[in-house]
Design an enzyme around this catalytic site. Structure first.
Site, mmCIF file in Angstrom:
data_model
loop_
_atom_site.group_PDB
_atom_site.id
_atom_site.type_symbol
_atom_site.label_atom_id
_atom_site.label_comp_id
_atom_site.label_asym_id
_atom_site.label_seq_id
_atom_site.Cartn_x
_atom_site.Cartn_y
_atom_site.Cartn_z
ATOM 1 N N GLU A 288 -3.005 5.032 -3.735
ATOM 2 C CA GLU A 288 -3.109 5.792 -2.480
ATOM 3 C C GLU A 288 -1.772 6.330 -2.003
ATOM 4 O O GLU A 288 -1.718 7.180 -1.109
ATOM 5 C CB GLU A 288 -3.762 4.921 -1.387
ATOM 6 C CG GLU A 288 -2.872 3.875 -0.757
ATOM 7 C CD GLU A 288 -2.721 2.601 -1.572
ATOM 8 O OE1 GLU A 288 -2.167 1.624 -1.038
ATOM 9 O OE2 GLU A 288 -3.158 2.580 -2.737
ATOM 10 N N HIS B 222 0.445 1.374 -6.111
ATOM 11 C CA HIS B 222 -0.471 1.862 -5.079
ATOM 12 C C HIS B 222 -0.942 3.272 -5.414
ATOM 13 O O HIS B 222 -0.204 4.232 -5.194
ATOM 14 C CB HIS B 222 0.226 1.882 -3.718
ATOM 15 C CG HIS B 222 0.457 0.534 -3.120
ATOM 16 N ND1 HIS B 222 -0.432 -0.056 -2.251
ATOM 17 C CD2 HIS B 222 1.478 -0.350 -3.268
ATOM 18 C CE1 HIS B 222 0.025 -1.250 -1.885
ATOM 19 N NE2 HIS B 222 1.182 -1.447 -2.487
ATOM 20 N N CYS C 30 -2.266 -3.824 -5.895
ATOM 21 C CA CYS C 30 -1.092 -4.591 -5.496
ATOM 22 C C CYS C 30 -1.470 -6.058 -5.276
ATOM 23 O O CYS C 30 -1.750 -6.766 -6.229
ATOM 24 C CB CYS C 30 -0.419 -3.958 -4.282
ATOM 25 S SG CYS C 30 1.280 -4.555 -4.023
#
Length: 222
Positions: free
Chosen positions: A196, A194, A82
Site C-alpha cells: 500500500e 508494504h 509486514c
C-alpha cells in the site's frame, strides 16, 4: 455475488490505506474486527503495525486467530503485510520478556527475530530498515505476476521471519544480510514490505491477490 476480502482489524494495523488499495483495484473489501466476518470472507488480509506479542494477544482474545486458522485450512487465500507476515510464523519474541516467546498463528513453520544491525564483516547498518529496497523473487509466484524481478518496494521493520522450510521462501531482500521478504505456504501469502506504500507495483500485487480470491470464490484454488 462478488468475492469479499476481509481486512482484519486487530486495533493495531494500518487499515485505511490497505482497504483503499483493494477497493481502488476493483475488489469488494471491508474492514472488520469480528471473528464471524473472518469466517464468512472469501479472502483475508492481515495488515501490520505494532508488536508481535501485542497483536497476537488481541487476535487470540477476539477469536480472530482461530477464525483465521479455520479459513486458511479451508483454502481461503490469505495475505499478510509486514507484522501480518511475522504473525504467520509459529513464534516471535518482540514485546516479550527476555528469553520468552509468544506463539503466533502457526500458518508457516518458523520464527521471528530482530533484524541484525551489522553485516558479516562488521559494518553497521540502520535498524529499523526503512525505505525502498529491491525484492528478488525466488520462484514463480502468482502474487508477483506481471511484476519485474528485483523491483523496489517500501519497507519499515525491525524484525524478520526465519522460515523452517526453504520451500516457503518466495522472495528475499538484502539489508545487513539477505532476509526473507515474502513467503508462500500453500494459500498463505505474505510480504515484509508494504504494497500500500509501494506505488503502482504495490497496487499490482493487490490486484494479483484479489484475482486469487476471486478464483477461490468461484471454486478454484489459490
Amino acid at each position: 455475488m462478488a468475492a469479499r476480502i476481509c481486512v482484519i482489524d486487530y486495533r493495531r494495523g494500518n487499515l485505511a490505506s490497505v482497504h483503499r488499495g483493494l477497493v481502488d483495484c476493483g475488489f469488494d473489501a471491508f474492514i472488520s474486527d469480528k471473528a464471524e466476518d473472518v469466517l464468512q470472507a472469501d479472502g483475508l488480509l492481515l495488515p501490520g503495525v505494532g508488536s508481535f506479542a501485542d497483536a497476537m494477544s488481541f487476535l487470540n482474545e477476539s477469536g480472530q486467530a482461530e477464525a483465521i486458522k479455520k479459513r486458511v485450512a479451508e483454502g481461503a487465500p490469505f495475505l499478510g503485510i509486514c507484522l501480518g507476515l511475522q504473525l504467520c510464523y509459529e513464534r516471535g519474541d518482540e514485546g516479550c520478556p527476555e528469553g520468552e516467546w509468544m506463539e503466533g498463528l502457526g500458518l508457516v513453520p518458523g520464527q521471528v527475530v530482530r533484524m541484525p544491525s551489522h553485516t558479516e564483516d562488521g559494518r553497521k547498518l540502520k535498524v529499523p530498515h526503512v525505505g525502498w529496497n529491491s525484492v528478488h523473487v525466488e520462484e514463480s509466484n502468482p502474487l508477483f505476476k506481471g511484476i519485474p524481478n528485483d523491483s523496489y518496494f517500501y519497507f519499515t521493520h525491525s524484525y524478520i521471519g526465519e522460515p523452517t522450510d526453504a520451500a516457503d521462501v518466495a522472495a528475499t531482500t538484502e539489508h545487513a544480510q539477505r532476509f526473507v521478504s515474502s513467503i508462500r505456504h500453500g494459500n498463505v501469502f505474505a510480504t515484509q514490505f508494504h504494497p500500500e506504500k509501494s506505488s503502482a507495483l504495490g497496487m499490482k500485487l493487490f490486484a494479483n491477490f484479489g484475482e486469487l480470491v476471486e478464483q477461490y470464490a468461484q471454486g478454484g484454488r489459490a
